[in-house]
Design an enzyme around this catalytic site. Structure first.
Site, mmCIF file in Angstrom:
data_model
loop_
_atom_site.group_PDB
_atom_site.id
_atom_site.type_symbol
_atom_site.label_atom_id
_atom_site.label_comp_id
_atom_site.label_asym_id
_atom_site.label_seq_id
_atom_site.Cartn_x
_atom_site.Cartn_y
_atom_site.Cartn_z
ATOM 1 N N PHE A 149 2.413 5.393 7.345
ATOM 2 C CA PHE A 149 3.678 4.656 7.387
ATOM 3 C C PHE A 149 4.894 5.556 7.367
ATOM 4 O O PHE A 149 5.973 5.144 7.773
ATOM 5 C CB PHE A 149 3.755 3.663 6.213
ATOM 6 C CG PHE A 149 3.940 4.322 4.861
ATOM 7 C CD1 PHE A 149 5.193 4.743 4.425
ATOM 8 C CD2 PHE A 149 2.857 4.519 4.014
ATOM 9 C CE1 PHE A 149 5.362 5.347 3.192
ATOM 10 C CE2 PHE A 149 3.020 5.126 2.779
ATOM 11 C CZ PHE A 149 4.276 5.536 2.370
ATOM 12 N N LYS A 173 -3.796 3.521 16.227
ATOM 13 C CA LYS A 173 -3.842 2.529 15.148
ATOM 14 C C LYS A 173 -2.783 2.942 14.122
ATOM 15 O O LYS A 173 -3.037 3.751 13.239
ATOM 16 C CB LYS A 173 -5.236 2.515 14.515
ATOM 17 C CG LYS A 173 -5.626 1.187 13.829
ATOM 18 C CD LYS A 173 -4.744 0.770 12.681
ATOM 19 C CE LYS A 173 -4.930 1.634 11.452
ATOM 20 N NZ LYS A 173 -4.039 1.166 10.313
ATOM 21 N N GLU A 176 0.088 -0.618 9.318
ATOM 22 C CA GLU A 176 0.488 -2.022 9.420
ATOM 23 C C GLU A 176 1.787 -2.295 8.649
ATOM 24 O O GLU A 176 2.356 -3.387 8.766
ATOM 25 C CB GLU A 176 -0.634 -2.938 8.916
ATOM 26 C CG GLU A 176 -1.031 -2.765 7.466
ATOM 27 C CD GLU A 176 -2.073 -1.678 7.244
ATOM 28 O OE1 GLU A 176 -2.754 -1.732 6.198
ATOM 29 O OE2 GLU A 176 -2.208 -0.770 8.094
ATOM 30 N N SER A 231 -3.703 9.935 3.135
ATOM 31 C CA SER A 231 -4.073 10.505 1.847
ATOM 32 C C SER A 231 -5.376 11.290 1.974
ATOM 33 O O SER A 231 -6.174 11.076 2.891
ATOM 34 C CB SER A 231 -4.235 9.392 0.806
ATOM 35 O OG SER A 231 -5.353 8.578 1.128
ATOM 36 N N CYS A 286 4.785 14.178 3.620
ATOM 37 C CA CYS A 286 3.720 15.095 3.199
ATOM 38 C C CYS A 286 4.240 16.519 3.118
ATOM 39 O O CYS A 286 3.607 17.379 2.518
ATOM 40 C CB CYS A 286 2.525 15.006 4.140
ATOM 41 S SG CYS A 286 2.842 15.618 5.804
ATOM 42 N N GLU A 388 -0.541 13.645 -5.962
ATOM 43 C CA GLU A 388 0.617 13.431 -5.100
ATOM 44 C C GLU A 388 1.320 12.137 -5.496
ATOM 45 O O GLU A 388 0.726 11.058 -5.448
ATOM 46 C CB GLU A 388 0.173 13.362 -3.638
ATOM 47 C CG GLU A 388 1.314 13.219 -2.644
ATOM 48 C CD GLU A 388 0.822 13.203 -1.204
ATOM 49 O OE1 GLU A 388 1.537 13.737 -0.334
ATOM 50 O OE2 GLU A 388 -0.258 12.651 -0.947
#
Length: 503
Positions: A149, A173, A176, A231, A286, A388
């Site tokens: 995201f 993909k 969402e 992740s 990240c 994280e």
């Protein structure tokens, strides 16, 4: 309510699974749309379209594929503000940051425009008596990308830009949580093909979904390569599952990037760099810099004092506020996760210097906002250091020597990025050589490489042995074929019954 559909075989396709996920406006906390979640049949439909398209697309010469990428770049640039507004409305990052998100993706598209040069093979004349050897790079077939995201524009373009330019078709993909920009990019790619006079129907497909869609991609026999960012636990799952099903996989995971500050550093600049790197995009990067390691007590005390003052000057606001330094986080659940980590840090014994949990924006009390947070005296054994947080939280971990500072990121489970702030060239050179991390910044707080280099971390920050974009990306999305050729003349030679050599 607005429905966000799939994009398959060059057209918008409504979901048929009957499953949907809400898409929020993080500024208001309200649902603004719903996105269809694909089932196995919808993944199969997208893959079938990609297989058909790739057979034709692979025959398009590299120059013409490059022209499509040029046209795609032009179209995205012409709609940059429109795309940035759409991105901010679903993600929450401020408009300037959304434009940066898209621009960094476009830099990989720029690299892909030079794909004819990157696809050149090697040639050896006279490798043996009358024998020439040459190699060629050919597409692997259908590729897939599973994106997070936090960069709904940049990371998809990092993946499909190189994959498509090298002759593959692609199934994206996206997350969402903010799926609209990836769909718009696919629509613009279709438009780019038309403008360039090249058939691209089915070359780039976008299918939304959750774990069911991910598993369908990872196990589908016609998908040959998968690129993932997310992740670390899921990255490891993606890598192992994809590899078990015969795919090449690159899976980028989490991070806990450190910034080492030596006593000779320009603290005025360091404070500004840390502020942007730790709190920009609400820390949802990240390559954010959530850990700062000042060397020596004097450096630590002065840095802490300056950071407190800097944090007080930051403005958290809605995405459209041009004066805001950062906006809301992506969801209520993620906001709660960050708040839980802040509580955990205090419970573990770290000193909570600035607490952002009580921040609320007048008129947007239901938005997913959280204020900048600062911890001091964080210890390496603490969970909040080891894990994280992915939010606007900066942790100070004090060190007495450069060697002690180098050991912290080197021994951490993540190895994505690291930075050192110093005026000492020898210390910086030693640091870059010794530190056990994949991407290093020297007085650069967010060391994301330019598009013609490659992006990738070490340890639990990356699974697989090939980085993203640049020539590493070309290698990942192609397979090499080597040809040994002889054109005999004159008398027929006897066949050799031993392994051929070039003597």
């Amino acid at each position: 309510m607005r429905d966000i559909t799939h994009f398959i075989d060059g057209a918008s396709v409504a979901g048929v699974s009957g499953r949907y996920s809400d898409v929020y406006d993080p500024n208001t906390g309200e649902v603004q749309a719903r996105v269809a979640l694909a089932n196995q049949a919808e993944i199969d439909t997208a893959v079938a379209a990609a297989v058909r398209a790739q057979a034709l697309w692979a025959t398009v010469n590299p120059q013409r594929r490059a022209r499509v990428m040029f046209e795609f770049k032009r179209l995205v640039e012409s709609r940059l503000d429109e795309l940035a507004r759409l991105l901010s409305s679903e993600h929450g990052k401020v408009l300037a940051d959304s434009r940066g998100d898209l621009q960094r993706g476009l830099e990989v598209i720029e690299f892909a425009c030079g794909i004819p040069h990157a696809l050149k093979g090697e040639y050896t004349e006279g490798a043996g008596p009358g024998i020439d050897v040459y190699s060629m790079r050919q597409p692997i077939g259908v590729g897939a990308g599973i994106t997070p995201f936090n960069f709904p524009g940049m990371i998809p373009m990092w993946m499909f830009g190189v994959a498509i330019a090298t002759g593959n078709s692609f199934i994206l993909k996206p997350s969402e949580k903010d799926p609209s920009v990836p769909v718009r990019l696919a629509e613009l790619f279709m438009e780019a093909g038309g403008a360039a006079g090249v058939e691209v129907k089915g070359v780039l497909n976008v299918v939304h979904g959750d774990k069911s869609a991910v598993d369908a991609i990872l196990t589908h026999p016609d998908i040959k390569g998968v690129s993932f960012v997310g992740s670390s636990d899921i990255a490891q799952y993606v890598y192992m599952t994809g590899a078990e099903h015969g795919k090449r996989v690159q899976a980028m995971g989490g991070a806990k990037n450190h910034g080492i500050v030596l006593p000779d550093a320009d603290l005025d600049q360091v404070v500004k760099d840390l502020s942007g790197a730790a709190f920009g995009s609400a820390g949802e990067r990240c390559m954010a810099l959530p850990v700062v390691v000042p060397v020596g007590a004097k450096t630590a005390d002065e840095l802490r004092e300056r950071m407190v003052a800097e944090i007080a000057s930051l403005k958290v606001g809605v995405s459209t506020d041009a004066d805001a330094h950062y906006g809301p986080v992506v969801s209520a659940a993620h906001r709660q996760k960050i708040a839980d980590y802040i509580k955990l840090g205090a419970d573990e014994g770290a000193e909570l210097v600035v607490d952002g949990r009580d921040f609320a924006l007048q008129g947007y009390e239901k938005g997913f906002f959280i204020g900048p947070t600062l911890f001091d005296n964080v210890k390496p054994a603490m969970r909040t250091y080891q894990e994280e947080i992915f939010g606007p939280v900066l942790q100070i971990v004090r060190a007495e020597t450069l060697d002690e500072a180098i050991a912290l990121p080197s021994q951490h489970q993540y190895g994505n990025g690291v930075a050192i702030f110093t005026r000492n060239g020898r210390a910086a050179r030693e640091f870059a050589a010794k530190v056990n991390v994949g991407m290093v910044g020297i007085n650069v707080p967010i060391p994301v490489p330019v598009a013609y280099h490659t992006f990738g971390g070490w340890k639990r920050s990356a699974f697989g042995d090939t980085n993203q974009h640049g020539l590493e990306g070309v290698k990942f999305w192609t397979k090499i074929k080597t040809v040994t050729a002889r054109w005999p003349e004159g008398a027929v030679e006897d066949s050799a019954f031993v392994i051929p050599t070039m003597r």
